[in-house]
Design a protein around this motif. Structure first.
Motif, PDB file in Angstrom:
ATOM      1  N   LEU A  12      88.924  67.536  56.348  1.00  0.00           N
ATOM      2  CA  LEU A  12      87.966  66.426  56.298  1.00  0.00           C
ATOM      3  C   LEU A  12      86.700  66.873  55.566  1.00  0.00           C
ATOM      4  CD1 LEU A  12      88.205  64.926  59.919  1.00  0.00           C
ATOM      5  CD2 LEU A  12      89.773  64.694  57.978  1.00  0.00           C
ATOM      6  N   ALA A  14      84.527  64.248  53.812  1.00  0.00           N
ATOM      7  CA  ALA A  14      83.957  63.023  53.251  1.00  0.00           C
ATOM      8  C   ALA A  14      82.479  62.852  53.581  1.00  0.00           C
ATOM      9  CB  ALA A  14      84.738  61.810  53.754  1.00  0.00           C
ATOM     10  N   GLY A  15      81.991  63.642  54.540  1.00  0.00           N
ATOM     11  CA  GLY A  15      80.615  63.473  55.026  1.00  0.00           C
ATOM     12  C   GLY A  15      79.574  63.803  53.974  1.00  0.00           C
ATOM     13  N   GLN A  79      88.082  58.302  51.434  1.00  0.00           N
ATOM     14  CA  GLN A  79      87.677  57.487  52.580  1.00  0.00           C
ATOM     15  C   GLN A  79      86.374  56.804  52.128  1.00  0.00           C
ATOM     16  OE1 GLN A  79      86.006  59.671  55.824  1.00  0.00           O
ATOM     17  NE2 GLN A  79      86.412  58.095  57.348  1.00  0.00           N
ATOM     18  N   GLN A  82      82.483  56.265  55.684  1.00  0.00           N
ATOM     19  CA  GLN A  82      82.706  57.282  56.709  1.00  0.00           C
ATOM     20  C   GLN A  82      82.522  56.666  58.095  1.00  0.00           C
ATOM     21  OE1 GLN A  82      80.878  58.324  53.624  1.00  0.00           O
ATOM     22  NE2 GLN A  82      83.058  58.543  53.214  1.00  0.00           N
ATOM     23  N   ARG A  83      83.643  56.177  58.623  1.00  0.00           N
ATOM     24  CA  ARG A  83      83.571  55.513  59.923  1.00  0.00           C
ATOM     25  C   ARG A  83      84.078  56.401  61.053  1.00  0.00           C
ATOM     26  NH1 ARG A  83      86.427  50.221  59.584  1.00  0.00           N
ATOM     27  NH2 ARG A  83      86.970  50.329  57.395  1.00  0.00           N
ATOM     28  N   GLY A  84      83.989  57.713  60.837  1.00  0.00           N
ATOM     29  CA  GLY A  84      84.328  58.655  61.900  1.00  0.00           C
ATOM     30  C   GLY A  84      85.530  59.518  61.570  1.00  0.00           C
ATOM     31  N   THR A  85      85.657  60.612  62.336  1.00  0.00           N
ATOM     32  CA  THR A  85      86.732  61.584  62.078  1.00  0.00           C
ATOM     33  C   THR A  85      88.113  60.963  62.314  1.00  0.00           C
ATOM     34  OG1 THR A  85      86.277  62.410  64.311  1.00  0.00           O
ATOM     35  CG2 THR A  85      85.382  63.679  62.484  1.00  0.00           C
ATOM     36  N   TYR A 107      87.910  71.018  58.950  1.00  0.00           N
ATOM     37  CA  TYR A 107      86.777  70.507  58.162  1.00  0.00           C
ATOM     38  C   TYR A 107      86.569  71.341  56.906  1.00  0.00           C
ATOM     39  CZ  TYR A 107      85.295  68.262  62.579  1.00  0.00           C
ATOM     40  OH  TYR A 107      85.221  67.534  63.724  1.00  0.00           O
ATOM     41  N   TYR A 145      77.602  69.636  69.888  1.00  0.00           N
ATOM     42  CA  TYR A 145      79.067  69.645  69.796  1.00  0.00           C
ATOM     43  C   TYR A 145      79.713  68.766  70.863  1.00  0.00           C
ATOM     44  CZ  TYR A 145      78.764  73.782  66.771  1.00  0.00           C
ATOM     45  OH  TYR A 145      78.505  74.647  65.745  1.00  0.00           O
ATOM     46  N   GLY A 146      80.960  68.377  70.603  1.00  0.00           N
ATOM     47  CA  GLY A 146      81.774  67.761  71.637  1.00  0.00           C
ATOM     48  C   GLY A 146      82.163  68.834  72.656  1.00  0.00           C
ATOM     49  N   GLU A 161      81.840  63.604  73.394  1.00  0.00           N
ATOM     50  CA  GLU A 161      80.768  63.905  72.449  1.00  0.00           C
ATOM     51  C   GLU A 161      79.447  64.054  73.186  1.00  0.00           C
ATOM     52  OE1 GLU A 161      81.263  64.467  68.939  1.00  0.00           O
ATOM     53  OE2 GLU A 161      83.100  64.706  70.095  1.00  0.00           O
ATOM     54  N   ASN A 176      84.220  71.826  71.158  1.00  0.00           N
ATOM     55  CA  ASN A 176      85.302  71.428  70.267  1.00  0.00           C
ATOM     56  C   ASN A 176      84.976  71.882  68.849  1.00  0.00           C
ATOM     57  OD1 ASN A 176      87.238  70.087  68.750  1.00  0.00           O
ATOM     58  ND2 ASN A 176      86.107  68.136  68.779  1.00  0.00           N
ATOM     59  N   SER A 177      85.826  72.709  68.275  1.00  0.00           N
ATOM     60  CA  SER A 177      85.577  73.208  66.912  1.00  0.00           C
ATOM     61  C   SER A 177      85.824  72.121  65.877  1.00  0.00           C
ATOM     62  CB  SER A 177      86.507  74.382  66.624  1.00  0.00           C
ATOM     63  OG  SER A 177      87.840  73.915  66.523  1.00  0.00           O
ATOM     64  N   TYR A 204      86.496  58.092  66.846  1.00  0.00           N
ATOM     65  CA  TYR A 204      86.484  59.528  67.131  1.00  0.00           C
ATOM     66  C   TYR A 204      87.902  60.091  67.125  1.00  0.00           C
ATOM     67  CZ  TYR A 204      81.693  59.313  69.238  1.00  0.00           C
ATOM     68  OH  TYR A 204      80.352  59.172  69.489  1.00  0.00           O
TER      69      TYR A 204
HETATM   70  C1  UD1 Z   1      82.713  66.559  65.331  1.00  0.00           C
HETATM   71  C2  UD1 Z   1      83.474  66.330  66.620  1.00  0.00           C
HETATM   72  C3  UD1 Z   1      82.871  67.206  67.724  1.00  0.00           C
HETATM   73  C4  UD1 Z   1      82.910  68.648  67.313  1.00  0.00           C
HETATM   74  C5  UD1 Z   1      82.227  68.841  65.970  1.00  0.00           C
HETATM   75  C6  UD1 Z   1      82.435  70.244  65.481  1.00  0.00           C
HETATM   76  C7  UD1 Z   1      84.255  64.026  66.547  1.00  0.00           C
HETATM   77  C8  UD1 Z   1      84.045  62.645  67.048  1.00  0.00           C
HETATM   78  N1  UD1 Z   1      83.400  64.936  66.982  1.00  0.00           N
HETATM   79  O1  UD1 Z   1      81.401  66.130  65.554  1.00  0.00           O
HETATM   80  O2  UD1 Z   1      83.589  67.038  68.930  1.00  0.00           O
HETATM   81  O3  UD1 Z   1      82.294  69.458  68.281  1.00  0.00           O
HETATM   82  O4  UD1 Z   1      82.774  67.947  64.988  1.00  0.00           O
HETATM   83  O5  UD1 Z   1      81.710  70.452  64.310  1.00  0.00           O
HETATM   84  O6  UD1 Z   1      85.203  64.273  65.830  1.00  0.00           O
HETATM   85  N2  UD1 Z   1      84.077  63.446  58.316  1.00  0.00           N
HETATM   86  C9  UD1 Z   1      84.827  62.691  57.431  1.00  0.00           C
HETATM   87  N3  UD1 Z   1      84.809  61.337  57.560  1.00  0.00           N
HETATM   88  C10 UD1 Z   1      84.116  60.709  58.543  1.00  0.00           C
HETATM   89  C11 UD1 Z   1      83.371  61.495  59.438  1.00  0.00           C
HETATM   90  C12 UD1 Z   1      83.381  62.854  59.304  1.00  0.00           C
HETATM   91  O7  UD1 Z   1      85.459  63.228  56.527  1.00  0.00           O
HETATM   92  O8  UD1 Z   1      84.169  59.488  58.585  1.00  0.00           O
HETATM   93  C13 UD1 Z   1      84.084  64.903  58.161  1.00  0.00           C
HETATM   94  C14 UD1 Z   1      82.717  65.435  57.808  1.00  0.00           C
HETATM   95  O9  UD1 Z   1      82.588  65.610  56.424  1.00  0.00           O
HETATM   96  C15 UD1 Z   1      82.684  66.777  58.525  1.00  0.00           C
HETATM   97  C16 UD1 Z   1      83.624  66.605  59.697  1.00  0.00           C
HETATM   98  O10 UD1 Z   1      84.408  65.481  59.394  1.00  0.00           O
HETATM   99  O11 UD1 Z   1      83.206  67.819  57.727  1.00  0.00           O
HETATM  100  C17 UD1 Z   1      82.886  66.430  60.995  1.00  0.00           C
HETATM  101  O12 UD1 Z   1      82.092  65.286  60.928  1.00  0.00           O
HETATM  102  P1  UD1 Z   1      80.714  65.205  61.688  1.00  0.00           P
HETATM  103  O13 UD1 Z   1      80.203  63.836  61.542  1.00  0.00           O
HETATM  104  O14 UD1 Z   1      79.867  66.343  61.311  1.00  0.00           O
HETATM  105  O15 UD1 Z   1      81.205  65.381  63.205  1.00  0.00           O
HETATM  106  P2  UD1 Z   1      80.305  65.855  64.384  1.00  0.00           P
HETATM  107  O16 UD1 Z   1      79.482  64.734  64.831  1.00  0.00           O
HETATM  108  O17 UD1 Z   1      79.666  67.122  64.057  1.00  0.00           O
END
Ligand code: UD1
Ligand code: CA
Length: 483
Positions: A12, A14-15, A79, A82-85, A107, A145-146, A161, A176-177, A204
């Motif tokens: 992932l 996209a952030g 994507q 960015q509507r979440g992981t 990630y 972190y989660g 979270e 949660n990594s 999530y």
């Molecule tokens: C996320 C986890 C959290 C964990 C943490 C570790 C979720 C809901 N939470 O939180 O439990 O402890 O990572 O770092 O998953 N991304 C996308 N598209 C999206 C959103 C995110 O590709 O729509 C990518 C981001 O680029 C990033 C990664 O996913 O590399 C994590 O996204 P981020 O928004 O930083 O998650 P956290 O809130 O940190």
């Protein structure tokens, strides 16, 4: 440990990475010779996944363009929002269809995560027959972190979270990594059922754990031995920390393989560099790109080499070398600048305050001091006197100079290209050579000296020079009159 081959690794990326405060997309920031995302891809590749997928979104043209160039084996999936992981993973599975087998999700901003740790996660996942196994770590400060929520017996219930957590849950320091091994088909089904019913209104990926558990599937966790590995890079402070850790790993691998690194704290070596056993790296040295240092060579102190080859037994001191090929037993520096296309054959020398580019220097040829060599061929055992300049540029075009085998170019010669100094030929010191010098000849190109007697006494009367001259002339007169 036999590591099962995953069906896919989904990275992932996209952030936006706003905390980097950068024009450059976060995952393209460089450390140890690779972009952030490329470190993750390298670790993923070590697992030989059947498919390698990267989710891109922010700055997708730049990130996608970079990936097309450096990782043609990876497929980029966009994507748009960015509507979440969970949404990121759903986007992938909607595009490629459900993936049977184990799917690893990671990630693009965790460059310290090692393939070995990912392998341990995969092995544990398959051994336990889990639907999902999350990589976790116990961290001194889990803020942001989660958290991993377990029941009284230690079984994983789910992930909450920080923003959605109760005060008791926030006290949990197992985090949660964001790295998971999933059963691909179960993931494809569960990710569709993730809601946006949370504080951030996002889908999530973490919710997939509780969904699968409620469906009656096995949900597990693999605790990483070293929490540093799972720490992401979100700002430049973390980037520099990760760079330090990665560099230290690279240096330790070289030292264990027989390389002497005199001062690891001031030495930086990119991941793509090769250094053979019994090479010595002195303090303040940086080796970048595809640089290769052979056995017995010494590099440094204070040298920066990029895409440069250093042959066995060569010595490179206080030098900046970019795209140079330094042969065996060659001596470079102190204070030399070798630019692309410089090739020094065995035993040659590029000495103090010497700059070279696009230059072929023959075996045993010496360029010891204060010289610019551009667009040139220098023969075997030729000697270039101090302060010689290869005048290669006429203001419009670059031209080539050839100096023959055993030739002797006098100090302060200008070799105005295109020009050839033949085998065994000489040039007189201070000459501006514009015509070829035949083999064995000496080229002399300078005005004959004439002295104007007592000029200083007349034209610089009253100066220290005039006084010194008067004294000397008076003494001379006395000696000559024999008194
Ligand atoms: C996320 C986890 C959290 C964990 C943490 C570790 C979720 C809901 N939470 O939180 O439990 O402890 O990572 O770092 O998953 N991304 C996308 N598209 C999206 C959103 C995110 O590709 O729509 C990518 C981001 O680029 C990033 C990664 O996913 O590399 C994590 O996204 P981020 O928004 O930083 O998650 P956290 O809130 O940190
Ligand atoms: Ca994050």
């Amino acid at each position: 440990m036999s590591v099962p081959r995953p069906a896919a690794v989904i990275v992932l990326a996209a952030g936006e990475g706003t905390r980097m405060k950068s024009q450059t997309p976060k995952v393209l920031h460089e450390l140890c010779g690779r972009a952030l995302v490329d470190h993750m891809l390298a670790a993923a590749r070590d697992l030989s996944p059947e498919r390698l997928i990267v989710v891109i979104g922010h700055a997708r043209e730049r990130v996608g363009g970079h990936l097309a160039e450096t990782s043609p084996d990876a497929r980029s999936i966009v994507q748009t929002e960015q509507r979440g992981t969970g949404h990121a993973v759903r986007t992938v599975l909607e595009e490629v269809g459900p993936i049977a087998g184990t799917v690893l999700v990671t990630y693009g901003d965790t460059p310290l995560l090692r393939a070995q740790t990912l392998g341990e996660l995969l092995a544990g996942h398959e051994r336990q027959g889990n639907a999902v196994t999350v990589l976790t770590a116990e961290v001194p400060d889990p803020t942001g972190y989660g958290r991993i929520v377990r029941d009284g017996g230690g079984a994983v219930l789910g992930i909450v979270e920080e923003k959605d957590a109760t005060p008791e849950q926030r006290a949990i320091n197992e985090m949660n990594s964001g790295v998971y091994a999933f059963d691909g088909l179960l993931l494809a089904d569960a990710v569709k059922r993730v809601s946006t019913d949370n504080v951030q209104g996002e889908e999530y990926l973490t919710d997939v754990l509780s969904i699968l558990r409620e469906d009656g599937h096995r949900v597990g966790a693999h605790l990483a031995a070293d929490y540093v590995e799972v720490e992401g890079v979100n700002d430049r402070v973390q980037l520099s920390f990760a760079r330090g850790v990665l560099n230290r790993r690279v240096l330790e691998a070289h030292m264990r393989a027989g390389v002497t690194i005199v001062d690891p704290s001031s030495t930086w070596i990119d991941v793509g560099v090769t250094v053979e056993a019994d090479a010595v790296i002195h303090p303040g040295t940086q080796l970048h790109g595809r640089t290769r240092v052979e056995s017995g060579a010494e590099v440094g102190p204070a040298s920066t080499l990029t895409d440069t080859e250093v042959g066995a037994g060569a010595v490179v001191r206080n030098a900046v070398c970019d795209g140079a090929v330094i042969g065996p037993q060659v001596s470079v520096g102190p204070f030399a600048y070798l630019r692309p296309g410089t090739v020094l054959a065995r035993g040659a020398k590029a000495g103090t305050f010497v700059e070279m580019k696009n230059a072929n220097v023959g075996e045993g040829a010496k360029v010891p001091h204060l010289t610019y060599v551009g667009d040139a061929t220098i023969g075997r055992n030729a000697n270039i006197g101090a302060s010689a300049i290869f005048v290669n540029y006429d203001g419009v075009n670059k031209h080539h100079t050839t100096v023959g085998d055993g030739a002797f170019v006098g100090c302060d010669t200008m070799l105005v290209a295109p020009v050839t100094v033949g085998d065994g030929a000489y040039t007189a010191a201070g000459s501006a050579i514009i015509d070829d010098v035949p083999p064995g000849a000496i080229g002399v190109a300078r005005a004959r000296q004439r002295n104007i007697e007592k000029w200083v006494l007349r034209r610089r009367a009253g100066t220290k020079s005039a006084a010194a001259a008067e004294r000397a002339l008076a003494e001379q007169e006395q000696r000559e009159s024999g008194t």
